[in-house]
Design an enzyme around this catalytic site. Structure first.
Site, PDB file in Angstrom:
ATOM      1  CG  LEU A  33      -2.259  -1.452   1.436  1.00  0.00           C
ATOM      2  CD1 LEU A  33      -3.002  -1.235   2.760  1.00  0.00           C
ATOM      3  CD2 LEU A  33      -3.286  -1.118   0.065  1.00  0.00           C
ATOM      4  CB  SER A 106       2.269  -3.623  -8.380  1.00  0.00           C
ATOM      5  OG  SER A 106       3.124  -3.791  -7.180  1.00  0.00           O
TER       6      SER A 106
END
Length: 197
Positions: A33, A106
């Site tokens: 995150l 990602s």
């Protein structure tokens, strides 16, 4: 792809470059995150590798969006393309005999899997920089969570866009529990154990 494009083999191979550098080449793919500590950790690992004489370079998510990927937004399609491009650039670094550290949220497993498939088995090391959302949101180094909560940023990972936790990463480092020094040491120990450096 156009039919008149042909791969040109290089005289100096990846193996030649690895031998000269004195270490294997691979990608350390830091995922997690926003605010989890990916960039901080990757930069410290890079600094440690540099002091050990390794050839390494950090591809930071924000930095890449200033140049190579500056035309991409944060829709799912643009995020997929962002990661695809970074995977291809990372592959070039690995082919050049270097260690590349990537720091990208990602968020989608499928994208990370597609990048992993670009590399030989030991060349892609996924590092899940784990950190509870509430801790990331409290850190909020760029003020992005605050903006996302106000609706000023759409499709923000962890708020209104999902983050798919890695299923089988090579390393999991919880930055809410580990000190930075301990996290760096964990990565370096792993690389030594795998005989990559």
């Amino acid at each position: 792809m156009a039919s008149n494009i042909v791969w040109h083999p290089l005289t100096v191979t990846k193996a030649h470059r690895q031998k000269r550098n004195g270490h294997r080449s691979f990608v350390l793919w830091f995922t997690g995150l926003s605010g989890s500590g990916k960039s901080t950790l990757a930069n410290e690992v890079d600094r440690k590798l540099f002091t050990l004489g390794a050839k390494s370079y950090v591809l930071d998510g924000d930095n890449v969006r200033h140049g190579l990927n500056k035309g991409l937004g944060f829709s799912k399609e643009d995020r997929v393309e962002n990661i695809r491009r970074v995977g291809e650039v990372a592959k070039l670094f690995v082919d050049s005999g270097q260690i590349v550290l990537t720091t990208f949220i990602s968020p989608f497993r499928e994208d990370r899997r597609a990048v992993r498939n670009l590399f030989e088995q030991s060349e892609f090391i996924e590092i899940y920089v784990k950190c509870p959302l509430e801790v990331c949101e409290k850190r909020d180094p760029k003020g992005l969570y605050k903006k996302a909560r106000k609706g000023e940023i759409r499709d923000f990972t962890g708020i209104d866009s999902p983050y798919e936790i890695p299923e089988t990463p090579e390393l999991v480092i919880d930055t809410s529990l580990y000190s930075l020094d301990d996290a760096v040491a964990t990565v370096i120990r792993y690389l030594i154990k795998q005989q990559l450096i």
